[in-house]
Design a protein around this motif. Sequence first.
Motif, PDB file in Angstrom:
ATOM      1  N   ASP A 146      -6.465  -0.903   7.308  1.00  0.00           N
ATOM      2  CA  ASP A 146      -6.493   0.442   6.700  1.00  0.00           C
ATOM      3  C   ASP A 146      -5.881   1.485   7.638  1.00  0.00           C
ATOM      4  O   ASP A 146      -5.219   2.428   7.191  1.00  0.00           O
ATOM      5  CB  ASP A 146      -7.934   0.865   6.380  1.00  0.00           C
ATOM      6  CG  ASP A 146      -8.494   0.088   5.203  1.00  0.00           C
ATOM      7  OD1 ASP A 146      -7.713  -0.652   4.567  1.00  0.00           O
ATOM      8  OD2 ASP A 146      -9.706   0.221   4.937  1.00  0.00           O
ATOM      9  N   ASP A 147      -6.120   1.306   8.951  1.00  0.00           N
ATOM     10  CA  ASP A 147      -5.558   2.256   9.918  1.00  0.00           C
ATOM     11  C   ASP A 147      -4.040   2.089  10.011  1.00  0.00           C
ATOM     12  O   ASP A 147      -3.309   3.076  10.157  1.00  0.00           O
ATOM     13  CB  ASP A 147      -6.187   2.047  11.302  1.00  0.00           C
ATOM     14  CG  ASP A 147      -7.672   2.399  11.296  1.00  0.00           C
ATOM     15  OD1 ASP A 147      -8.082   3.199  10.426  1.00  0.00           O
ATOM     16  OD2 ASP A 147      -8.414   1.848  12.129  1.00  0.00           O
ATOM     17  N   ALA A 175       0.832  -1.209   0.000  1.00  0.00           N
ATOM     18  CA  ALA A 175       0.000   0.000   0.000  1.00  0.00           C
ATOM     19  C   ALA A 175       0.869   1.263   0.000  1.00  0.00           C
ATOM     20  O   ALA A 175       0.573   2.240  -0.702  1.00  0.00           O
ATOM     21  CB  ALA A 175      -0.930  -0.022   1.213  1.00  0.00           C
ATOM     22  N   ALA A 178      -2.607   3.771   7.028  1.00  0.00           N
ATOM     23  CA  ALA A 178      -2.674   5.239   7.200  1.00  0.00           C
ATOM     24  C   ALA A 178      -1.567   5.719   8.133  1.00  0.00           C
ATOM     25  O   ALA A 178      -0.936   6.754   7.911  1.00  0.00           O
ATOM     26  CB  ALA A 178      -4.052   5.636   7.736  1.00  0.00           C
TER      27      ALA A 178
END
Length: 201
Positions: free
Chosen positions: A187-188, A21, A191
């Motif tokens: 996802d966190d 990612a 991030a």
Amino acid sequence: MTFTVAIDGPAAAGKGTISKAVAMHFGFAHLDTGLLYRAVGAKVLAGADRLIAAQQLDPKDLEGDQLRTPQVAQAASEVAVDPQVRAALTDFQRSFATRPGGAVLDGRDIGTVICPQADVKLFVTASPECRAMRRFKELSDKGMSLTYDSVLADVRKRDERDRSRDTAPLIPAPDAVLIDTTDMAIDDAVARAVAVISRVS
Ligand code: C5P
């Protein structure tokens, strides 16, 4: 411009997902260095000499789902104990790290041995039970038949071998930022990694 991100941590902590990612987000190239050791491990399981296998590794050896099995993972952690095998794989990783446009490398010793000068170092971890559950789901989804308990035993055995070896043991670099993904949605975690890198890049 070179910019190197080193992402280390134990098996199934989420570093692969985070690395991909991050590479996508910043447009960096990505190398999963575990694949190098898995490819050597797979060749040894097929009867090759481990040092010759490491010295003659070819990019096409890094492809394919057959590298993802628990047997190959164990064989990888066994060959990874050998300093000569590690040395044979070092130049390839270092030259990947300095390719123009930026690079993300994930593994066990990127921030400590391969790229001690990396611009950003992350150490991604999670509890053994959480990592085993993730790996169990991932492998079951691929159709492999195994139990959670066997995956947990594999994870613990590999952790122990990776942490206790003399050459390039699995430990966070002193300047690595720790990300514990045990109670974090992926996802966190991504991030968080992107935010840490953005502060530096
Ligand atoms: O990351 P992955 O689970 O694919 O790695 C397989 C094995 O390869 C690890 O258990 C570890 O023993 C070895 N490895 C290593 N150094 C790296 C990457 C992987 O020793 N940089």
